[in-house]
Scaffold this active site. Structure first.
Site, mmCIF file in Angstrom:
data_model
loop_
_atom_site.group_PDB
_atom_site.id
_atom_site.type_symbol
_atom_site.label_atom_id
_atom_site.label_comp_id
_atom_site.label_asym_id
_atom_site.label_seq_id
_atom_site.Cartn_x
_atom_site.Cartn_y
_atom_site.Cartn_z
ATOM 1 N N THR A 72 23.252 14.431 104.738
ATOM 2 C CA THR A 72 22.842 15.546 103.771
ATOM 3 C C THR A 72 24.011 15.864 102.887
ATOM 4 O O THR A 72 23.619 16.013 101.612
ATOM 5 C CB THR A 72 22.383 16.655 104.642
ATOM 6 O OG1 THR A 72 21.044 16.088 105.644
ATOM 7 C CG2 THR A 72 21.948 17.730 103.771
ATOM 8 N N ASN A 151 13.254 6.370 105.605
ATOM 9 C CA ASN A 151 13.220 6.946 106.943
ATOM 10 C C ASN A 151 11.856 7.037 107.564
ATOM 11 O O ASN A 151 11.702 7.099 108.965
ATOM 12 C CB ASN A 151 13.799 8.256 106.990
ATOM 13 C CG ASN A 151 13.537 9.245 105.887
ATOM 14 O OD1 ASN A 151 13.312 8.972 104.625
ATOM 15 N ND2 ASN A 151 13.120 10.671 106.379
ATOM 16 N N GLN A 179 19.345 5.121 106.612
ATOM 17 C CA GLN A 179 18.667 4.297 107.503
ATOM 18 C C GLN A 179 18.970 2.741 107.504
ATOM 19 O O GLN A 179 18.449 1.999 108.311
ATOM 20 C CB GLN A 179 17.068 4.530 107.392
ATOM 21 C CG GLN A 179 16.741 6.034 107.619
ATOM 22 C CD GLN A 179 16.510 6.503 108.917
ATOM 23 O OE1 GLN A 179 16.573 5.593 109.925
ATOM 24 N NE2 GLN A 179 16.554 7.700 109.181
ATOM 25 N N SER A 199 25.366 7.844 107.820
ATOM 26 C CA SER A 199 25.445 9.006 108.508
ATOM 27 C C SER A 199 25.839 8.702 109.973
ATOM 28 O O SER A 199 25.477 7.511 110.280
ATOM 29 C CB SER A 199 24.144 9.839 108.663
ATOM 30 O OG SER A 199 24.035 10.947 109.782
ATOM 31 N N HIS A 201 24.922 9.603 113.013
ATOM 32 C CA HIS A 201 23.871 9.765 114.264
ATOM 33 C C HIS A 201 22.738 8.926 114.201
ATOM 34 O O HIS A 201 21.808 8.703 115.151
ATOM 35 C CB HIS A 201 23.548 11.102 114.563
ATOM 36 C CG HIS A 201 22.961 11.853 113.505
ATOM 37 N ND1 HIS A 201 21.375 12.179 113.937
ATOM 38 C CD2 HIS A 201 22.840 11.968 112.288
ATOM 39 C CE1 HIS A 201 20.714 12.658 112.575
ATOM 40 N NE2 HIS A 201 21.790 12.723 111.846
ATOM 41 N N THR A 237 39.235 20.785 107.359
ATOM 42 C CA THR A 237 40.219 19.833 108.287
ATOM 43 C C THR A 237 39.319 18.657 108.870
ATOM 44 O O THR A 237 38.078 19.037 109.122
ATOM 45 C CB THR A 237 40.348 20.791 109.416
ATOM 46 O OG1 THR A 237 41.146 21.879 109.066
ATOM 47 C CG2 THR A 237 41.050 20.159 110.486
ATOM 48 N N CYS A 325 12.644 16.046 109.527
ATOM 49 C CA CYS A 325 13.058 17.415 109.014
ATOM 50 C C CYS A 325 12.136 18.005 108.218
ATOM 51 O O CYS A 325 12.037 19.450 108.133
ATOM 52 C CB CYS A 325 14.017 16.805 107.703
ATOM 53 S SG CYS A 325 15.385 15.553 108.189
HETATM 54 N N1 PMP Z 1 18.798 10.540 104.295
HETATM 55 C C1 PMP Z 1 17.961 10.099 105.239
HETATM 56 C C2 PMP Z 1 17.200 8.600 104.476
HETATM 57 C C3 PMP Z 1 17.704 10.132 106.365
HETATM 58 O O1 PMP Z 1 16.855 9.608 107.367
HETATM 59 C C4 PMP Z 1 18.365 11.466 106.757
HETATM 60 C C5 PMP Z 1 18.381 11.961 108.353
HETATM 61 N N2 PMP Z 1 17.026 12.351 108.789
HETATM 62 C C6 PMP Z 1 19.294 12.054 105.918
HETATM 63 C C7 PMP Z 1 19.333 11.673 104.838
HETATM 64 C C8 PMP Z 1 20.079 13.251 106.479
HETATM 65 O O2 PMP Z 1 21.358 12.741 107.566
HETATM 66 P P1 PMP Z 1 22.091 13.885 108.121
HETATM 67 O O3 PMP Z 1 21.311 14.039 109.389
HETATM 68 O O4 PMP Z 1 23.372 13.076 108.454
HETATM 69 O O5 PMP Z 1 22.301 14.942 107.405
#
Ligand code: PMP
Length: 393
Positions: A72, A151, A179, A199, A201, A237, A325
Protein backbone atom coordinates in the site's frame (compact mmCIF):
# COMPACT_ATOMS: atom_id res chain seq x y z
CA UNK A 1 -13.17 -29.29 12.97
CA UNK A 2 -10.14 -29.08 10.69
CA UNK A 3 -10.18 -25.62 9.20
CA UNK A 4 -9.34 -25.00 5.54
CA UNK A 5 -7.80 -21.71 4.47
CA UNK A 6 -8.36 -20.69 0.85
CA UNK A 7 -7.76 -16.96 1.25
CA UNK A 8 -4.06 -16.80 0.51
CA UNK A 9 -4.40 -13.75 -1.73
CA UNK A 10 -5.43 -11.85 1.41
CA UNK A 11 -2.51 -13.07 3.42
CA UNK A 12 -0.39 -16.18 3.94
CA UNK A 13 1.00 -18.06 6.92
CA UNK A 14 4.63 -17.26 7.56
CA UNK A 15 7.14 -19.80 6.28
CA UNK A 16 9.03 -21.43 9.17
CA UNK A 17 12.42 -20.81 7.51
CA UNK A 18 11.50 -17.11 7.31
CA UNK A 19 10.39 -17.00 10.93
CA UNK A 20 13.60 -18.69 12.11
CA UNK A 21 15.70 -16.19 10.19
CA UNK A 22 13.80 -13.27 11.78
CA UNK A 23 13.92 -14.39 15.41
CA UNK A 24 17.38 -13.15 16.47
CA UNK A 25 16.55 -9.65 15.28
CA UNK A 26 13.87 -9.14 17.91
CA UNK A 27 15.98 -9.51 21.04
CA UNK A 28 19.52 -10.44 20.17
CA UNK A 29 20.57 -8.26 17.23
CA UNK A 30 18.30 -5.40 18.22
CA UNK A 31 20.35 -2.31 17.36
CA UNK A 32 19.01 0.57 15.31
CA UNK A 33 20.28 0.12 11.74
CA UNK A 34 21.11 3.85 11.64
CA UNK A 35 23.36 3.73 14.73
CA UNK A 36 27.09 3.85 14.14
CA UNK A 37 28.16 1.43 16.92
CA UNK A 38 28.48 -2.32 16.48
CA UNK A 39 24.84 -3.02 17.51
CA UNK A 40 23.70 -0.69 14.76
CA UNK A 41 26.18 -2.04 12.23
CA UNK A 42 24.98 -5.60 12.83
CA UNK A 43 21.37 -4.57 12.24
CA UNK A 44 22.41 -2.61 9.17
CA UNK A 45 24.32 -5.61 7.78
CA UNK A 46 21.14 -7.68 8.10
CA UNK A 47 19.00 -5.10 6.28
CA UNK A 48 21.61 -4.77 3.54
CA UNK A 49 21.66 -8.52 3.06
CA UNK A 50 17.88 -8.48 2.70
CA UNK A 51 18.18 -5.64 0.17
CA UNK A 52 20.71 -7.71 -1.76
CA UNK A 53 18.44 -10.78 -1.76
CA UNK A 54 15.47 -8.83 -3.10
CA UNK A 55 17.63 -7.11 -5.71
CA UNK A 56 19.00 -10.38 -7.03
CA UNK A 57 15.54 -11.97 -7.03
CA UNK A 58 14.07 -9.24 -9.26
CA UNK A 59 17.20 -8.34 -11.22
CA UNK A 60 18.18 -4.87 -10.04
CA UNK A 61 20.84 -3.19 -7.91
CA UNK A 62 20.51 -3.24 -4.10
CA UNK A 63 20.61 0.56 -4.17
CA UNK A 64 17.34 0.51 -6.11
CA UNK A 65 15.37 -1.20 -3.28
CA UNK A 66 13.58 0.93 -0.63
CA UNK A 67 11.88 -0.70 2.34
CA UNK A 68 8.31 0.32 3.12
CA UNK A 69 5.47 -0.78 5.41
CA UNK A 70 3.93 -2.85 2.62
CA UNK A 71 2.62 -2.61 -0.91
CA UNK A 72 0.00 0.00 0.00
CA UNK A 73 2.77 2.39 0.95
CA UNK A 74 4.94 1.41 -2.01
CA UNK A 75 2.04 2.04 -4.42
CA UNK A 76 1.12 5.37 -2.80
CA UNK A 77 4.71 6.49 -2.83
CA UNK A 78 5.47 5.42 -6.40
CA UNK A 79 2.37 7.02 -7.88
CA UNK A 80 2.20 10.25 -5.94
CA UNK A 81 5.97 10.56 -5.59
CA UNK A 82 6.75 10.10 -9.30
CA UNK A 83 3.79 12.25 -10.39
CA UNK A 84 4.84 15.11 -8.11
CA UNK A 85 8.53 14.97 -8.94
CA UNK A 86 7.83 14.98 -12.69
CA UNK A 87 4.97 17.49 -12.76
CA UNK A 88 7.00 20.00 -14.76
CA UNK A 89 7.02 17.56 -17.66
CA UNK A 90 3.27 16.93 -17.43
CA UNK A 91 0.38 16.03 -15.18
CA UNK A 92 -1.12 12.98 -16.83
CA UNK A 93 -1.08 9.44 -15.40
CA UNK A 94 -2.41 6.22 -16.93
CA UNK A 95 -3.64 3.27 -14.89
CA UNK A 96 -6.42 0.67 -15.19
CA UNK A 97 -9.87 0.11 -13.75
CA UNK A 98 -8.84 -3.14 -12.05
CA UNK A 99 -5.95 -1.88 -9.90
CA UNK A 100 -5.79 -2.33 -6.14
CA UNK A 101 -7.43 0.42 -4.07
CA UNK A 102 -4.02 1.72 -2.99
CA UNK A 103 -3.31 2.61 -6.63
CA UNK A 104 -6.79 3.84 -7.48
CA UNK A 105 -7.09 6.04 -4.41
CA UNK A 106 -3.60 7.49 -4.87
CA UNK A 107 -4.67 8.42 -8.40
CA UNK A 108 -7.91 9.96 -7.11
CA UNK A 109 -5.85 12.17 -4.79
CA UNK A 110 -3.77 13.30 -7.73
CA UNK A 111 -6.96 14.15 -9.62
CA UNK A 112 -8.01 16.39 -6.73
CA UNK A 113 -4.67 18.18 -7.11
CA UNK A 114 -5.40 18.87 -10.78
CA UNK A 115 -3.71 15.88 -12.43
CA UNK A 116 -5.52 14.04 -15.22
CA UNK A 117 -5.79 10.28 -14.78
CA UNK A 118 -6.87 7.83 -17.49
CA UNK A 119 -8.36 4.59 -16.16
CA UNK A 120 -8.01 1.99 -18.91
CA UNK A 121 -10.76 -0.54 -19.55
CA UNK A 122 -10.09 -4.28 -19.49
CA UNK A 123 -11.46 -7.02 -21.74
CA UNK A 124 -13.76 -9.77 -20.46
CA UNK A 125 -10.78 -11.65 -19.02
CA UNK A 126 -9.40 -8.63 -17.19
CA UNK A 127 -6.59 -7.83 -19.61
CA UNK A 128 -5.81 -4.15 -20.03
CA UNK A 129 -6.84 -2.77 -23.44
CA UNK A 130 -3.51 -2.05 -25.12
CA UNK A 131 -5.18 -0.12 -27.95
CA UNK A 132 -6.55 2.31 -25.34
CA UNK A 133 -3.14 2.55 -23.70
CA UNK A 134 -1.48 3.55 -26.98
CA UNK A 135 -4.27 5.96 -27.80
CA UNK A 136 -4.09 7.76 -24.45
CA UNK A 137 -0.36 8.40 -24.07
CA UNK A 138 0.36 12.06 -24.76
CA UNK A 139 3.09 14.63 -24.17
CA UNK A 140 1.86 15.24 -20.60
CA UNK A 141 1.97 11.57 -19.58
CA UNK A 142 4.65 10.92 -16.99
CA UNK A 143 3.64 7.58 -15.52
CA UNK A 144 1.85 4.36 -16.44
CA UNK A 145 0.92 2.10 -13.51
CA UNK A 146 -0.49 -1.32 -14.33
CA UNK A 147 -0.51 -4.25 -11.90
CA UNK A 148 1.41 -7.40 -12.85
CA UNK A 149 -1.39 -9.71 -11.68
CA UNK A 150 -4.83 -9.05 -10.28
CA UNK A 151 -5.58 -9.89 -6.65
CA UNK A 152 -9.24 -10.76 -7.27
CA UNK A 153 -9.37 -12.62 -10.56
CA UNK A 154 -5.71 -13.61 -10.95
CA UNK A 155 -5.33 -12.31 -14.50
CA UNK A 156 -1.66 -11.78 -15.38
CA UNK A 157 -1.17 -8.65 -17.49
CA UNK A 158 1.05 -8.36 -20.55
CA UNK A 159 3.58 -6.46 -18.50
CA UNK A 160 6.47 -6.83 -20.91
CA UNK A 161 4.47 -5.30 -23.76
CA UNK A 162 3.25 -2.44 -21.57
CA UNK A 163 6.76 -1.75 -20.29
CA UNK A 164 8.09 -1.68 -23.86
CA UNK A 165 5.42 0.80 -24.90
CA UNK A 166 6.17 3.02 -21.89
CA UNK A 167 9.92 2.99 -22.55
CA UNK A 168 9.44 3.75 -26.24
CA UNK A 169 7.23 6.72 -25.41
CA UNK A 170 9.56 8.02 -22.69
CA UNK A 171 7.05 7.44 -19.89
CA UNK A 172 7.90 5.83 -16.54
CA UNK A 173 6.33 2.44 -15.88
CA UNK A 174 5.33 1.25 -12.40
CA UNK A 175 3.83 -2.16 -11.66
CA UNK A 176 2.15 -3.41 -8.51
CA UNK A 177 3.65 -6.90 -8.37
CA UNK A 178 2.24 -7.77 -4.94
CA UNK A 179 0.40 -10.85 -6.18
CA UNK A 180 2.83 -11.75 -8.95
CA UNK A 181 6.07 -12.15 -6.98
CA UNK A 182 6.70 -15.86 -6.49
CA UNK A 183 4.29 -16.79 -9.28
CA UNK A 184 5.51 -14.84 -12.29
CA UNK A 185 9.16 -14.44 -13.34
CA UNK A 186 10.06 -10.78 -13.09
CA UNK A 187 13.35 -9.20 -14.01
CA UNK A 188 12.96 -5.45 -13.79
CA UNK A 189 16.05 -4.66 -15.87
CA UNK A 190 15.30 -7.06 -18.71
CA UNK A 191 11.64 -6.03 -18.68
CA UNK A 192 12.39 -2.27 -18.55
CA UNK A 193 10.25 -1.72 -15.44
CA UNK A 194 11.04 1.59 -13.68
CA UNK A 195 9.24 1.00 -10.38
CA UNK A 196 7.71 -2.06 -8.72
CA UNK A 197 5.83 -2.65 -5.46
CA UNK A 198 5.92 -5.85 -3.43
CA UNK A 199 4.75 -7.02 -0.03
CA UNK A 200 5.93 -9.59 2.51
CA UNK A 201 2.71 -11.15 3.73
CA UNK A 202 1.47 -12.40 0.36
CA UNK A 203 4.54 -14.60 -0.06
CA UNK A 204 4.76 -16.38 3.31
CA UNK A 205 6.65 -13.47 4.86
CA UNK A 206 5.76 -11.05 7.67
CA UNK A 207 2.95 -8.48 7.54
CA UNK A 208 3.56 -4.74 7.58
CA UNK A 209 6.67 -4.80 5.42
CA UNK A 210 7.24 -4.39 1.71
CA UNK A 211 9.53 -2.73 -0.76
CA UNK A 212 9.58 -0.34 -3.66
CA UNK A 213 12.03 -0.97 -6.46
CA UNK A 214 12.87 2.38 -8.01
CA UNK A 215 15.27 2.49 -10.93
CA UNK A 216 18.24 4.73 -10.17
CA UNK A 217 17.68 8.08 -11.87
CA UNK A 218 13.88 8.09 -11.65
CA UNK A 219 12.87 11.29 -9.88
CA UNK A 220 10.58 10.73 -6.88
CA UNK A 221 9.35 12.94 -4.06
CA UNK A 222 10.08 11.85 -0.47
CA UNK A 223 7.43 9.70 1.12
CA UNK A 224 7.87 10.85 4.71
CA UNK A 225 10.03 13.40 6.39
CA UNK A 226 12.03 12.76 9.53
CA UNK A 227 15.29 10.84 9.71
CA UNK A 228 17.50 10.30 6.71
CA UNK A 229 16.84 6.59 6.24
CA UNK A 230 16.51 5.04 2.78
CA UNK A 231 18.70 7.62 1.05
CA UNK A 232 16.74 10.37 2.74
CA UNK A 233 13.58 9.43 0.82
CA UNK A 234 11.61 7.39 3.38
CA UNK A 235 12.11 8.41 6.98
CA UNK A 236 11.67 6.04 9.91
CA UNK A 237 13.71 3.46 11.81
CA UNK A 238 14.07 0.32 9.72
CA UNK A 239 12.03 -2.65 10.99
CA UNK A 240 14.98 -5.03 11.05
CA UNK A 241 13.21 -8.34 11.83
CA UNK A 242 10.49 -7.68 9.26
CA UNK A 243 13.02 -6.64 6.62
CA UNK A 244 15.10 -9.76 7.28
CA UNK A 245 11.89 -11.79 6.91
CA UNK A 246 10.96 -10.00 3.70
CA UNK A 247 14.38 -10.69 2.19
CA UNK A 248 14.15 -14.38 3.02
CA UNK A 249 10.53 -14.64 1.82
CA UNK A 250 11.33 -13.02 -1.54
CA UNK A 251 14.41 -15.22 -1.94
CA UNK A 252 12.41 -18.41 -1.29
CA UNK A 253 9.42 -17.31 -3.40
CA UNK A 254 11.61 -16.63 -6.42
CA UNK A 255 13.76 -19.71 -5.86
CA UNK A 256 10.74 -22.05 -5.73
CA UNK A 257 8.66 -20.33 -8.38
CA UNK A 258 8.56 -23.23 -10.86
CA UNK A 259 7.80 -25.98 -8.34
CA UNK A 260 5.11 -23.94 -6.54
CA UNK A 261 3.48 -22.77 -9.75
CA UNK A 262 3.40 -26.31 -11.10
CA UNK A 263 1.85 -27.74 -7.96
CA UNK A 264 -0.70 -24.99 -7.40
CA UNK A 265 -1.78 -24.64 -11.02
CA UNK A 266 -2.53 -28.34 -11.27
CA UNK A 267 -4.66 -28.14 -8.09
CA UNK A 268 -6.27 -24.96 -9.39
CA UNK A 269 -7.22 -26.67 -12.67
CA UNK A 270 -8.54 -29.68 -10.76
CA UNK A 271 -10.71 -27.48 -8.55
CA UNK A 272 -12.07 -25.51 -11.53
CA UNK A 273 -13.02 -28.74 -13.32
CA UNK A 274 -14.64 -30.20 -10.21
CA UNK A 275 -16.71 -27.08 -9.57
CA UNK A 276 -17.78 -26.79 -13.19
CA UNK A 277 -18.80 -30.43 -13.40
CA UNK A 278 -20.67 -30.51 -10.07
CA UNK A 279 -22.28 -27.07 -9.82
CA UNK A 280 -24.28 -25.54 -12.63
CA UNK A 281 -24.20 -21.82 -13.34
CA UNK A 282 -20.59 -21.57 -12.10
CA UNK A 283 -18.85 -18.98 -14.25
CA UNK A 284 -15.07 -18.64 -14.01
CA UNK A 285 -13.87 -15.03 -13.75
CA UNK A 286 -10.47 -13.96 -15.02
CA UNK A 287 -8.30 -15.33 -17.79
CA UNK A 288 -8.63 -19.08 -18.40
CA UNK A 289 -4.86 -19.57 -18.88
CA UNK A 290 -3.00 -16.32 -18.21
CA UNK A 291 -3.83 -16.38 -14.51
CA UNK A 292 -2.05 -16.80 -11.18
CA UNK A 293 -1.42 -20.47 -10.34
CA UNK A 294 -3.25 -20.14 -7.01
CA UNK A 295 -6.30 -18.10 -8.05
CA UNK A 296 -9.83 -19.33 -8.69
CA UNK A 297 -12.71 -16.86 -8.92
CA UNK A 298 -16.23 -18.00 -9.72
CA UNK A 299 -19.50 -16.15 -10.01
CA UNK A 300 -22.32 -18.47 -9.00
CA UNK A 301 -25.73 -17.77 -10.49
CA UNK A 302 -28.68 -17.19 -8.11
CA UNK A 303 -26.52 -16.72 -5.01
CA UNK A 304 -24.66 -13.88 -3.31
CA UNK A 305 -20.94 -14.35 -2.79
CA UNK A 306 -21.20 -12.89 0.72
CA UNK A 307 -23.68 -15.60 1.74
CA UNK A 308 -21.47 -18.34 0.29
CA UNK A 309 -18.53 -16.94 2.21
CA UNK A 310 -20.39 -16.83 5.55
CA UNK A 311 -21.88 -20.30 5.15
CA UNK A 312 -18.52 -21.83 4.21
CA UNK A 313 -17.01 -20.04 7.19
CA UNK A 314 -19.48 -21.86 9.44
CA UNK A 315 -17.96 -25.08 8.08
CA UNK A 316 -14.44 -23.83 8.86
CA UNK A 317 -13.62 -22.92 5.26
CA UNK A 318 -12.17 -19.47 4.58
CA UNK A 319 -12.72 -17.91 1.15
CA UNK A 320 -13.36 -14.33 0.11
CA UNK A 321 -15.57 -12.17 -2.04
CA UNK A 322 -14.04 -9.29 -3.93
CA UNK A 323 -10.79 -8.23 -2.37
CA UNK A 324 -10.26 -8.43 1.37
CA UNK A 325 -9.77 -4.71 1.50
CA UNK A 326 -13.23 -3.95 0.13
CA UNK A 327 -15.10 -6.76 1.86
CA UNK A 328 -16.50 -5.76 5.23
CA UNK A 329 -18.20 -3.04 3.24
CA UNK A 330 -20.97 -4.19 0.91
CA UNK A 331 -19.58 -2.40 -2.09
CA UNK A 332 -19.54 -4.45 -5.28
CA UNK A 333 -16.17 -5.52 -6.59
CA UNK A 334 -14.82 -2.88 -8.97
CA UNK A 335 -12.84 -5.62 -10.71
CA UNK A 336 -15.84 -7.83 -11.51
CA UNK A 337 -17.74 -4.72 -12.61
CA UNK A 338 -14.88 -3.78 -14.95
CA UNK A 339 -15.19 -7.20 -16.62
CA UNK A 340 -18.69 -6.15 -17.66
CA UNK A 341 -20.54 -8.79 -15.64
CA UNK A 342 -24.27 -8.43 -14.97
CA UNK A 343 -25.09 -7.16 -11.46
CA UNK A 344 -26.13 -10.55 -10.08
CA UNK A 345 -22.87 -12.15 -11.21
CA UNK A 346 -20.84 -9.31 -9.71
CA UNK A 347 -22.59 -10.03 -6.40
CA UNK A 348 -22.16 -13.78 -6.92
CA UNK A 349 -18.35 -13.64 -7.01
CA UNK A 350 -16.33 -15.89 -4.69
CA UNK A 351 -12.54 -16.10 -4.62
CA UNK A 352 -10.60 -19.21 -3.61
CA UNK A 353 -6.84 -18.75 -3.35
CA UNK A 354 -4.53 -21.69 -2.69
CA UNK A 355 -1.22 -21.81 -0.83
CA UNK A 356 1.78 -23.95 -1.57
CA UNK A 357 0.57 -26.34 1.13
CA UNK A 358 -3.05 -26.69 -0.01
CA UNK A 359 -3.96 -30.34 -0.67
CA UNK A 360 -6.30 -32.13 -3.08
CA UNK A 361 -8.13 -33.59 -0.06
CA UNK A 362 -8.88 -30.09 1.21
CA UNK A 363 -10.19 -29.07 -2.19
CA UNK A 364 -12.45 -32.13 -2.33
CA UNK A 365 -13.98 -31.12 1.01
CA UNK A 366 -14.49 -27.56 -0.20
CA UNK A 367 -16.23 -28.72 -3.40
CA UNK A 368 -18.53 -30.93 -1.35
CA UNK A 369 -19.44 -28.17 1.12
CA UNK A 370 -19.78 -25.65 -1.68
CA UNK A 371 -22.31 -27.83 -3.45
CA UNK A 372 -24.42 -28.04 -0.27
CA UNK A 373 -24.20 -24.31 0.45
CA UNK A 374 -25.14 -23.30 -3.07
CA UNK A 375 -28.04 -25.74 -3.17
CA UNK A 376 -29.43 -24.26 0.08
CA UNK A 377 -29.02 -20.69 -1.08
CA UNK A 378 -30.59 -21.32 -4.47
CA UNK A 379 -33.70 -22.67 -2.79
CA UNK A 380 -34.32 -19.26 -1.20
CA UNK A 381 -32.97 -17.13 -4.05
CA UNK A 382 -35.04 -14.14 -5.18
CA UNK A 383 -33.45 -14.53 -8.63
CA UNK A 384 -34.79 -17.08 -11.08
CA UNK A 385 -32.60 -19.24 -13.30
CA UNK A 386 -33.90 -17.35 -16.34
CA UNK A 387 -32.66 -14.04 -14.87
CA UNK A 388 -29.09 -15.19 -14.24
CA UNK A 389 -26.56 -12.98 -15.99
CA UNK A 390 -29.23 -10.68 -17.32
CA UNK A 391 -29.64 -8.19 -14.48
CA UNK A 392 -28.53 -4.71 -15.51
CA UNK A 393 -25.22 -3.40 -14.29
N1 PMP B 1 -1.70 -4.54 -4.22
C1 PMP B 1 -2.32 -5.72 -4.36
C2 PMP B 1 -2.50 -6.27 -5.75
C3 PMP B 1 -2.74 -6.43 -3.24
O1 PMP B 1 -3.33 -7.61 -3.41
C4 PMP B 1 -2.54 -5.89 -1.95
C5 PMP B 1 -3.04 -6.59 -0.72
N2 PMP B 1 -4.41 -6.88 -0.74
C6 PMP B 1 -1.90 -4.66 -1.85
C7 PMP B 1 -1.49 -4.00 -3.00
C8 PMP B 1 -1.63 -4.02 -0.52
O2 PMP B 1 -0.59 -4.70 0.12
P1 PMP B 1 -0.24 -4.49 1.67
O3 PMP B 1 -1.21 -5.35 2.41
O4 PMP B 1 1.16 -4.96 1.80
O5 PMP B 1 -0.38 -3.06 1.97
Amino acid sequence: MNKIYLDNASTTAINSEVLTEMMPYFNSVYGNASSLHSFGRDAKDATEQARQKIASAIGCLPSEIYFTSGATEANNWAIKGIAHANSKKGKHIITSKVEHESVLKACEELEKEGYKVTYLDVDKYGLVRLDQLLHNINKDTTLISIMSANNEIGTIQNIQTIANIAREKGVYFHTDATQAIGSVNISVNDMKIDALSLSGHKIYGPKGVGALFLRNGVAIEKFMVGGEQEKNLRAGTLNTPAIVGLGKAVEIACRDIIANAKKMSSLRNYFIKEVQSKIDMAFLNGHPIQRLPNNINFSFGMVEGESVMYMLDMQGIAVSTGSACSSGSVEDSHVLKALGLAEDLVKGGVRFTLSKSTTKEELDIVVEELQKVIKKLRKISPITKAQVGKLKK
